[in-house]
Write an enzyme that holds these catalytic residues in place. Structure first.
Site, short mmCIF file in Angstrom:
data_model
loop_
_atom_site.label_atom_id
_atom_site.label_comp_id
_atom_site.label_asym_id
_atom_site.label_seq_id
_atom_site.Cartn_x
_atom_site.Cartn_y
_atom_site.Cartn_z
CE LYS A 111 45.67 40.23 32.29
NZ LYS A 111 46.97 40.66 31.80
CE LYS A 192 46.11 39.33 40.98
NZ LYS A 192 46.95 39.93 40.05
CE LYS A 195 48.90 48.49 37.26
NZ LYS A 195 49.84 48.17 36.20
#
Ligand code: TYM
Length: 326
Positions: A111, A192, A195
């Site tokens: 992130k 994976k 979003k």
């Protein structure tokens, strides 16, 4: 009944990975455990978001939980920020959390890369809040997808540190529960389903949209023409068949692929039908729930009251252990 806790972030429509890796499992577990499922809005604000659409996203997630089969009479559903004890416990736990452990978190590293203009303390201490979510209910089990295992490991570590520091066994060390599709790969086959990667099928998509996405999904890259034989072992779509299709369909696709008897599009049509069989009832049920926000808000308020009572009971003990019992 043993207690179980899990949650998801209200960051927009859930995808097939969220369903197959977590929520489907929650639905099955709600008959066997005392289940608490949260909408973790405090976690969702660690990255940039639009506050004008937050309310709608929270309600949307609550509707999705129910449309997927979570029954408010069996499981407690609530919004994280409505139970204040989560943040109180988080602060306390942060005083026993080693920085070295937080520095290892791969989700933080990912992130921080994705949001390099906004690497904030909340993003870094995210796993401590997640630990508090679980430990404030003394939950023994946490059904999640594979990407969350590291966060459950650090939760155990934090519980251990707390117990050691205060010479107690008050906080139990929780265990993760993984499902068959605990790591669903994305349509790109490279990472994976997520979003942020735009490699997903949303739970709000209809059959046509699912097929459109599947058409572009990666298969065995060496199989260029239909007459080429392929290798199901390295085909991402075949990995999906193992999750979504019957054994008979899997054999048909696997044998047909090896002998060039079946094309990738035909295999994808079978997948599309099976995925649509899962998504369509969820989509339709959600459309029905969309008409009644008051019903959803009532469920969430009720859930928050019940969860606050449990969390407060835990916190009375925690405050006592800390010496805050004047
Ligand atoms: P979140 O909102 O990212 O995802 C919700 C759940 O979906 C699972 N998942 C997947 N499973 C299989 N394949 C995939 N491609 C896939 N993508 C997502 C996730 O593993 C998760 O179970 N930090 C958590 C939310 C959270 C939480 C908690 C979870 C906050 N506090 C306490 C459990 C306990 C998260 O971001 O999930």
């Amino acid at each position: 009944m043993k207690r179980l806790f899990s949650g998801a972030q209200p960051t927009g429509t859930l995808h097939l990975g969220n369903y197959i890796g977590a929520i489907k499992n929650w639905v099955e577990l709600q008959n066997k455990y005392d289940c608490i499922f949260s909408i973790v809005d405090l976690h969702a604000i660690t990255i940039e978001y639009n506050q004008k659409s937050m309310r709608e996203k929270i309600l949307d997630l609550a509707k999705t939980y129910i449309a997927c089969g979570i029954e408010p009479d069996k499981a407690k559903l609530f919004i994280q920020s409505q139970v204040k004890q989560h943040t109180e416990l988080m602060w306390i736990l942060s005083t026993v959390t080693p920085l070295g452990e937080l520095n290892r978190m791969t989700q933080f590293k990912d992130k921080a890369k994705q949001h390099s203009h906004n690497i904030n303390l909340g993003l870094y201490s995210y796993p401590v809040l997640q630990a508090a979510d679980i430990l404030v209910y003394k939950a023994e089990f946490v059904p999640v997808g594979e990407d969350q295992i590291q966060h459950i490991e650090i939760t155990r570590e934090i519980a251990r540190k707390f117990n050691f520091r205060f010479n107690t066994d008050y906080l139990p060390e929780p265990k993760e529960l993984l499902s068959k599709g605990a790591r669903l790969m994305g349509l790109d086959g490279d990472s994976k389903m997520s979003k942020s990667k735009n490699n997903f099928i949303g739970l709000d998509e209809d059959e046509k949209s699912i097929m459109n996405k599947l058409r572009g999904a990666k298969t065995d890259p060496a199989r260029i023409k239909r007459t080429d034989s392929g290798n199901p072992k390295i085909c991402n779509m075949f990995a999906w068949h193992k999750i979504f299709s019957s054994e008979e369909e899997q054999n048909k696709c696997s044998d047909g692929c090896k002998t060039a008897q079946i094309g990738c599009v035909d295999c994808k049509k079978i997948l599309c039908a099976n995925i649509n069989k899962i998504i369509e009832p969820i989509r339709l049920k959600k459309q029905e729930l969309d008409k009644d926000n008051d019903y959803i808000i009532d469920i969430l308020k009720n859930g928050a009251v019940k969860c606050s009572n449990i969390a407060e009971e835990t916190m009375i003990g925690v405050r006592d252990i800390l010496g805050f019992n004047i």
